[in-house]
Scaffold this active site. Sequence first.
Site, short mmCIF file in Angstrom:
data_model
loop_
_atom_site.label_atom_id
_atom_site.label_comp_id
_atom_site.label_asym_id
_atom_site.label_seq_id
_atom_site.Cartn_x
_atom_site.Cartn_y
_atom_site.Cartn_z
N PHE A 50 -4.65 2.00 14.82
CA PHE A 50 -5.10 3.23 14.07
C PHE A 50 -6.18 2.45 12.86
O PHE A 50 -6.04 1.83 12.29
CB PHE A 50 -3.53 3.12 12.80
CG PHE A 50 -2.72 4.38 13.96
CD1 PHE A 50 -2.69 5.43 12.97
CD2 PHE A 50 -2.01 3.94 15.16
CE1 PHE A 50 -1.92 6.68 13.51
CE2 PHE A 50 -1.52 5.19 15.69
CZ PHE A 50 -1.69 6.63 14.83
N ASN A 106 0.47 -1.09 0.26
CA ASN A 106 -0.24 -0.20 0.13
C ASN A 106 1.11 1.18 0.09
O ASN A 106 2.19 1.16 0.07
CB ASN A 106 -0.85 0.03 0.91
CG ASN A 106 -0.52 0.40 2.81
OD1 ASN A 106 0.37 1.08 2.48
ND2 ASN A 106 -0.89 -0.81 3.14
N ASP A 161 -3.91 -6.41 4.77
CA ASP A 161 -4.87 -8.08 4.96
C ASP A 161 -4.94 -8.69 3.93
O ASP A 161 -5.43 -10.13 5.02
CB ASP A 161 -6.29 -6.93 4.46
CG ASP A 161 -6.38 -5.39 5.25
OD1 ASP A 161 -6.35 -5.63 6.57
OD2 ASP A 161 -7.08 -4.68 4.98
N PRO A 195 -2.56 -12.54 9.38
CA PRO A 195 -2.75 -12.28 10.51
C PRO A 195 -3.04 -11.46 10.89
O PRO A 195 -2.97 -10.10 10.73
CB PRO A 195 -1.38 -13.33 11.26
CG PRO A 195 -0.16 -12.65 10.15
CD PRO A 195 -1.06 -12.69 8.65
N ASP A 196 -4.52 -11.05 11.93
CA ASP A 196 -4.79 -9.47 12.43
C ASP A 196 -3.77 -9.22 13.66
O ASP A 196 -3.86 -10.27 15.15
CB ASP A 196 -6.62 -9.56 13.08
CG ASP A 196 -6.59 -8.71 13.01
OD1 ASP A 196 -6.23 -7.84 13.26
OD2 ASP A 196 -8.03 -8.34 12.56
N ILE A 197 -2.49 -8.64 13.56
CA ILE A 197 -1.73 -8.43 14.56
C ILE A 197 -2.27 -7.57 15.67
O ILE A 197 -1.45 -7.85 16.90
CB ILE A 197 -0.22 -7.42 14.01
CG1 ILE A 197 0.04 -8.55 13.04
CG2 ILE A 197 0.78 -7.69 15.34
CD1 ILE A 197 0.98 -7.93 12.28
N LEU A 198 -3.09 -6.51 14.80
CA LEU A 198 -3.70 -6.02 16.76
C LEU A 198 -4.90 -6.35 17.10
O LEU A 198 -4.43 -6.58 18.24
CB LEU A 198 -4.44 -4.72 15.89
CG LEU A 198 -5.42 -3.69 16.92
CD1 LEU A 198 -4.84 -2.53 17.71
CD2 LEU A 198 -5.88 -2.60 15.66
N LYS A 203 9.51 -15.62 -11.81
CA LYS A 203 9.08 -14.87 -12.18
C LYS A 203 7.72 -15.41 -13.02
O LYS A 203 7.82 -15.88 -13.50
CB LYS A 203 10.35 -13.75 -12.92
CG LYS A 203 9.34 -12.46 -13.17
CD LYS A 203 10.61 -11.47 -14.14
CE LYS A 203 9.75 -10.69 -14.96
NZ LYS A 203 10.41 -9.78 -15.68
N LYS A 262 -13.71 -0.65 14.56
CA LYS A 262 -12.91 -1.35 15.20
C LYS A 262 -12.49 -1.23 15.83
O LYS A 262 -11.71 -2.93 16.15
CB LYS A 262 -12.17 -0.31 13.61
CG LYS A 262 -9.98 -0.98 13.34
CD LYS A 262 -9.75 -0.71 12.57
CE LYS A 262 -8.59 -1.49 12.44
NZ LYS A 262 -7.05 -0.88 11.25
#
Length: 399
Positions: A324, A208, A276, A304-307, A286, A338
């Site tokens: 965040f 991103n 995500d 994995p959802d770290i938060l 390649k 969230k």
Amino acid sequence: MLSGKRILLIISGGIAAFKTPALIRLLRAEGAAVTPVMTSAAGEFVTPLTLSALAGEKVYQELFDLTDEAEMGHIELSRSADLIVVAPATANLMAKMAQGLADDLASTLLLATDTPVLIAPAMNVRMWDHPATQRNLATLKGDGVRVVGPDEGDMACGEYGPGRMSEPAAIVEAVRAELSSGPLSGRRIVVTSGPTHEPIDPVRYIANRSSGAQGTAIARALAALGAEVVFVTGPADVPPPEGVEVVQVQTARQMLEAVEAALPADAAVFAAAVADWRVSSESGSKIKKQPGGVLPVMEFAENPDILAGVSQMKEGRPGLVVGFAAETDDVLAHATAKRARKGCDWIVANDVSPATGIMGGTENAVVLISDAGAEEWPRMGKDEVARRLATKISGALAG
């Protein structure tokens, strides 16, 4: 910030010595007293008169100066400071330090001291990369010597790479972190920052637009308040802050491992823009275009959802977990949801829609969401956002 602190500044013989007058000016502007010590080679790049005029103190050069030995011996000089800063630290002086040699005033001071030492290496890229220098660096770090830099860039010799001495402002920042006795002293805080890169094949990845600027500013602000900061960063556009423990990662799974390894901590701030999803079957080579314009098909797996993982820990959860939320519409509603879904204590929400210019920019406009409600902050520079957040964290941990 450095009022009343005494810095013994050792200047060795490298072209980067030309930066030391600016370093002295900045240290004195912060309220520090600076005592310069020069090696004989340093005099080839900067004069004692210049350093003495800027520091307002005598410059020390010779080990066997009977007057100085009567007034202030090298033992006393080495221990009268709050911090010894070596800038530039050449490969030669680093080698002497690592081996315990003492054949001039600078090396004798460094061997005789029990004062904390911070070095700012500066040398040719090939000298920096040489196994001997890297062994010496590892030895010095093992002995407790702190290191700032070096930076990567063009060099006076015409080559490019790591080896440039950090800029004076960055060295001062590292000095502040070393000498800080602020309200977060004794607190350990984990900060994540930057994007993650999820590989598709050896040359392509999913990412991103996060620059890492806000997370870097937060880590710097927390360190300035005295916190021990573990800074886990993806491949960001901005360099990591000085005076913190830096752990560099690429993927979300690596970031999770680094965060888990950094715990326990008093607080954790998850400012990283973690991808995500990842490609479930990364190609080992390649991916080539197919005849007839046949497009490759990629299947995705959830990262994995770290938060959420840290927020919902049964044991060892940090006392304060800050997440965040970068949103493009219905910012407050999405961020509030969230926070409830993840289970974190605070959410720092911001609008990153293209019209705001916030994603990758120098400013931010955030809403801090907690049990107390939503606190909207005016648009300001990311450094100021970081300072305000760090102050809030300090107050929460003190309470």
